[in-house]
Design a protein around this motif. Structure first.
Motif, PDB file in Angstrom:
ATOM      1  N   SER A 150       0.851  -1.187   0.000  1.00 30.90           N
ATOM      2  CA  SER A 150       0.000   0.000   0.000  1.00 30.90           C
ATOM      3  C   SER A 150       0.882   1.229   0.000  1.00 30.90           C
ATOM      4  CB  SER A 150      -0.908   0.022   1.227  1.00 30.90           C
ATOM      5  OG  SER A 150      -0.177   0.231   2.397  1.00 30.90           O
ATOM      6  N   SER A 178      -0.531   3.862  -6.699  1.00 23.78           N
ATOM      7  CA  SER A 178      -1.761   3.359  -6.094  1.00 23.78           C
ATOM      8  C   SER A 178      -2.654   2.683  -7.136  1.00 23.78           C
ATOM      9  CB  SER A 178      -2.522   4.503  -5.420  1.00 23.78           C
ATOM     10  OG  SER A 178      -2.999   5.431  -6.381  1.00 23.78           O
ATOM     11  N   SER A 195      -7.479   5.654  -2.730  1.00 17.25           N
ATOM     12  CA  SER A 195      -6.161   6.127  -3.166  1.00 17.25           C
ATOM     13  C   SER A 195      -6.281   7.447  -3.918  1.00 17.25           C
ATOM     14  CB  SER A 195      -5.483   5.065  -4.034  1.00 17.25           C
ATOM     15  OG  SER A 195      -6.195   4.878  -5.238  1.00 17.25           O
TER      16      SER A 195
END
Length: 439
Positions: free
Chosen positions: A100, A379, A420
Motif C-alpha cells: 500500500s 496506487s 487512493s
C-alpha cells in the motif's frame, strides 16, 4: 624582524566573493578584506548556519569548525554532505507487505519530496517508459508467483509460522548479499536507529504472520479482498491519533466495507480464523505505517529498500522464537506428511524456496517502481495488482466463486481505488494551501 607581505589584497577572490545562499539561492557580496583580517577569518572557528547543518545529518549540534570549511559547505563543495531532499526517500516510501502507498497524512517535511516525485514522474522518455513497464511487469509476476507457491506449500504443510519465518530469513540473506556485494549501498545506522525500528518491525511482524495464517485458512482471493479493507483501518486509527482525513476519503471507505461484507457472507471457503487474521494483518500494517512516521523521521538518509531490509531482519528475530513456541512440536510430523503427499521431496523444497525468494523480490520491485513514479500512479498499479492476483489464484486453484461474491470483491477493490484517489487529492490540496501560506 622581517615582516611577510602576502598579496591577498590583489586577489580578485578577496576583493569580492559571491556565495550562493543555501536556502534562498541569492548571492551575497563579501566586502573587501585586508590580509590579516582574511587570515584571521579563515582560521577563526565559527558555527555552521542552520541551513548548512540541515544538509549534513551527522552534525547533530552546531559544533565549531574552521570558517573555510563552513564556506566550502555553504558554497556546495563536492565533499559536503548531500542535500537533505535527496536523503528523504526512505521514510516516505515505507509500505506494508502488500504494497500500500504511504499514508495520506504525511508530515510537512515530506510534502516537498512528494511533489518532486510527482514532477519527476511526469517527465517520461522512451527508455524510462520501458524501464517502468519492466518493473511493473516484474512486480505483478513476482507477486502472483509468491501467492501461488505460498498457498501450495500451506495446502500440504499448514504451518504458517514456520513458512513466514523462512520468508523473512530469505529476505534477510538477500539483503546481506546485496550489501556485501555493494550492489546496494550499506546504510549508515546507529543504536538509536535500531531502537526506533523496534516498533515498526514489531507491527510488520504482526501483519506478515497474520496474512500468512489467513492464507492457510481461506482462499487467496478472499484474503486479498479482505486486505483491500486496509484503508478503513488507516482512517480510523489516524483519527484516534488526531490526524483527520478529508471527507471524500471517509466516503471512499464505505464501498470497501460494503464490498468486503458481501464477499465474506458469500465466500464458499469462509473460515472465521481466516477472516480475523486478515483483518489483524491490516491493523498491523497500518500501525506500522503510522508508528514509523513518528519514530523514523530522523533517519531519512536510509532509503526505502535498506529500511525494508532491516525491518525484515528484526522481524525475523521477533517471529522465529514465537514460531517455535506456537507450532515447533508439530513441524517434524508435518514435514513428513508433506513429503509423502508429493511424488518427489524436491518439489516441496522448491515450492518453499520460491515462496521465500518471490516474497522478497516483489517487495523489492515495488520499491523500485515507487522510486520512479508518483504515489498516484503507484496506487493505481497496486489496485490492479490485487485484481491480477485474485484472477490468477482463481484460475490456478479453481476456487468456486458465486456471483454475489464476485460483486462484493469488485466493489471492495473499487473502494480501495477511490480511497487512493481521495488521499492523493487531499495531498495536493494540502500542498496548495502550504504554498499559499509561504508565498
Amino acid at each position: 624582524m622581517l615582516s611577510l607581505q602576502l598579496p591577498f589584497s590583489s586577489s580578485p577572490l578577496l576583493r569580492h566573493t559571491k556565495t550562493q545562499s543555501p536556502t534562498h539561492g541569492s548571492h551575497i557580496l563579501r566586502p573587501r578584506s585586508t590580509p590579516s583580517t582574511t587570515l584571521s577569518r579563515l582560521r577563526a572557528p565559527t558555527r555552521l548556519a542552520p541551513s548548512v547543518l540541515l544538509q549534513n545529518p551527522t552534525l547533530r549540534s552546531p559544533i565549531l569548525i574552521p570558517r573555510a570549511a563552513a564556506a566550502a559547505a555553504a558554497d556546495g563543495d563536492p565533499d559536503a554532505a548531500p542535500a537533505k531532499e535527496k536523503q528523504e526517500e526512505g521514510i516516505r516510501d515505507l509500505k506494508d507487505g502488500e504494497d500500500s502507498i504511504p499514508d495520506g497524512n504525511e508530515g510537512r517535511s515530506t510534502d516537498k519530496s512528494v511533489a518532486e516525485n510527482e514532477s519527476r514522474s511526469k517527465t517520461t522518455t522512451p527508455s524510462n517508459t520501458l524501464y517502468l513497464a519492466v518493473v511493473f511487469g516484474l512486480w505483478y509476476f513476482q507477486n502472483v508467483v509468491f501467492n501461488i507457491y505460498n498457498k501450495k506449500v500451506l495446502n500440504i504443510f499448514p504451518y504458517p509460522w514456520l513458512l513466514a519465518s523462512f520468508q523473512l530469513f530469505v529476505g534477510s540473506l538477500w539483503m546481506a548479499f546485496l550489501w556485501a556485494s555493494r550492489l546496494q549501498p550499506f546504510p549508515r545506522v546507529s543504536k538509536r536507529f535500531f531502537v526506533a525500528l523496534l516498533g515498526p518491525a514489531l507491527f510488520h511482524t504482526i501483519g506478515h504472520i497474520s496474512a500468512c495464517v489467513s492464507f492457510s485458512k481461506v482462499a487467496v482471493s478472499f484474503t486479498h479482498v479482505i486486505k483491500a479493507s486496509e484503508p478503513v483501518f488507516s482512517v480510523v486509527f489516524s483519527a484516534f491519533l488526531g490526524r483527520f482525513y478529508p471527507i471524500h476519503a471517509w466516503l471512499s471507505v464505505l464501498p470497501i466495507v460494503a464490498g468486503c461484507s458481501l464477499a465474506a457472507v458469500t465466500e464458499v471457503s469462509f473460515n472465521a480464523q481466516g477472516l480475523w487474521t486478515a483483518l489483524i494483518s491490516n491493523v498491523g500494517f497500518v500501525l506500522r505505517n503510522i508508528y514509523s512516521k513518528q519514530s523514523l523521521q530522523d533517519f531519512s538518509h536510509i532509503n526505502g529498500l535498506n529500511l525494508y531490509g532491516w525491518i525484515s531482519i528484526i522481524s525475523l528475530l521477533y517471529l522465529f522464537p514465537v514460531a517455535v513456541f506456537v507450532e515447533g512440536s508439530q513441524w517434524l510430523g508435518g514435514f513428513q506428511r508433506a513429503l509423502a503427499a508429493l511424488p518427489s521431496p524436491w518439489t516441496f523444497y522448491w515450492w518453499v524456496l520460491l515462496s521465500g525468494i518471490f516474497y522478497h523480490l516483489y517487495n523489492q520491485s515495488s520499491y523500485q517502481a515507487l522510486d520512479k513514479i508518483s504515489p498516484l500512479t503507484f496506487s493505481v498499479g497496486n489496485t490492479m495488482k490485487r485484481v491480477v492476483v485474485i484472477i490468477a489464484s482463481v484460475v490456478v486453484f479453481r476456487n468456486p466463486i458465486r456471483p454475489l461474491n464476485a460483486l462484493g470483491s469488485a466493489v471492495a477493490i473499487l473502494g480501495a481505488f477511490l480511497y487512493s484517489q481521495a488521499t492523493t487529492m487531499g495531498k495536493k490540496e494540502n500542498k496548495a494551501v502550504a504554498e499559499k501560506k509561504t508565498s
